[in-house]
Enzyme design. Structure first.
Site, PDB file in Angstrom:
ATOM      1  N   GLU A  17     -10.108   6.096   2.694  1.00 30.02           N
ATOM      2  CA  GLU A  17     -10.525   5.354   3.882  1.00 30.02           C
ATOM      3  C   GLU A  17     -10.469   6.277   5.092  1.00 30.02           C
ATOM      4  OE1 GLU A  17      -8.997   1.665   6.724  1.00 30.02           O
ATOM      5  OE2 GLU A  17      -8.093   1.989   4.743  1.00 30.02           O
TER       6      GLU A  17
ATOM      7  N   GLU B   3       0.828  -1.203   0.000  1.00 28.13           N
ATOM      8  CA  GLU B   3       0.000   0.000   0.000  1.00 28.13           C
ATOM      9  C   GLU B   3       0.863   1.255   0.000  1.00 28.13           C
ATOM     10  OE1 GLU B   3      -2.644  -0.401   3.390  1.00 28.13           O
ATOM     11  OE2 GLU B   3      -2.713  -2.574   3.087  1.00 28.13           O
TER      12      GLU B   3
END
Length: 335
Positions: A250, A139
């Site tokens: 997120e 990520e």
């Protein structure tokens, strides 16, 4: 590097497609690392004390794996609020053979309500089971996390795990894993400048791809500037290839059973606000088995709680596959 990509030096700032590429705040002070060294953000006692424990410092909570699995089950009772993580993402739905991903990500400084909450915008390169204990994930993106960094600035970050966020992996360089090779990019450093509503829009480009010869996963930032790599030995499923890529935002809602957090995603505006107000990802691309970049045309989108955060995707010749996303969190529409 993937075919069609060229290494290039860049100062990180330049007009492109109605937006401006950005660099890092510490460069504005004229700082550079001596030859043969790399910049490392120093962790302080206060950084550790903000964490739940020394063990948890620099790691995502074990609830994060459950959140990732739950967001794919539309009939799951906790998909909206039970796990505390909410998303607005696009993801690949193609053949399942992926060797990297790229995107240009709009940078903002969303407000965070609680110190143990965060707001991030990133890409995920994934393989393994979402419901098991063997999920592999690489990520990278930008993140505002008062708990991790002690402020509310958007910072370049990386993360990895090979066991569904249970014991392996961490943010940035807080554990062994990611090997940095660049002396000019500081993982965990603040990104500057940031976008403003109705003003200039600033973005960063991130590319992650698998070296077809040695199998390591490399990351570049900005105009193809190599940052470092994740050794293939860190992983199980990602030693071969990825099966899915996700792009998006997120947030953590730390009180999911109380009122909704006012922590913003992206710019704090819903996707419908469009350019100059809503945050965006543009020029989504994937690396194929031929080590070539191509536009990510076969994607789907998902947002668990569209009253709080949403996403709208589109395609055009200039921005390729792109989407606007985000939201304010707590509001009349999101009580």
């Amino acid at each position: 590097m993937p075919k069609g990509m060229k290494m290039a030096e860049t100062n990180g700032v330049g007009e492109r497609n109605g937006s401006i590429n950005v660099w890092q705040m510490w460069h504005q002070m004229g700082r550079r690392c001596p030859k043969g060294t790399v910049p490392i953000r120093r962790s302080t006692v206060h950084d550790v004390l903000r964490s739940k424990s020394l063990y948890h410092f620099g790691k995502k909570s074990s609830r994060y794996a459950a959140a990732m699995a739950a967001r794919r089950r539309a009939d799951a009772p906790d998909v909206v609020s039970g796990n505390g993580h909410e998303h607005a993402i696009a993801y690949t739905t193609g053949s399942g053979e992926v060797y990297g991903a790229k995107a240009t990500i709009n940078v903002w400084d969303p407000s965070i309500e609680e110190v143990n909450e965060f707001s991030l915008s990133q890409l995920w390169v994934l393989s393994g089971s979402f419901d098991g204990s063997d999920l592999n994930s690489i990520e990278a993106g930008w993140q505002v996390s008062p708990e991790l960094y002690g402020d509310s600035r958007p910072r370049l970050f990386t993360y990895w795990t090979s066991d569904s966020y249970q014991a392996t992996g961490c943010y940035n360089l807080l554990c062994s894993g990611f090997i940095q090779t660049n002396s000019r990019i500081a993982i965990g450093a603040a990104i500057s400048p940031v976008s403003s509503t109705g003003g200039n829009q600033f973005d960063v480009t991130i590319l992650i791809w698998k070296d077809p010869k040695l199998g390591n996963w490399w990351m570049s930032f900005g105009d193809s500037t190599l940052v470092g790599y994740w050794p293939t030995e860190l992983f199980t499923h990602l030693t071969d290839r990825a099966t899915m890529v996700e792009w998006g935002g997120e947030v953590v809602n730390s009180r999911p059973n109380d009122h909704h957090t006012s922590t913003q995603m992206g710019s704090g505006h819903y996707a419908e606000a469009g350019f100059g107000k809503a945050s965006y990802f543009r020029n989504l691309e994937i690396v194929d088995s031929d080590n070539s970049l191509s536009s990510a045309r076969d994607i789907s989108t998902l947002a668990e709680n569209t009253n709080c955060y949403n996403i709208k995707s589109a395609y055009n010749n200039e921005w390729g596959t792109h989407f606007y996303y985000g939201g304010p969190g707590k509001s009349p529409e999101c009580p």
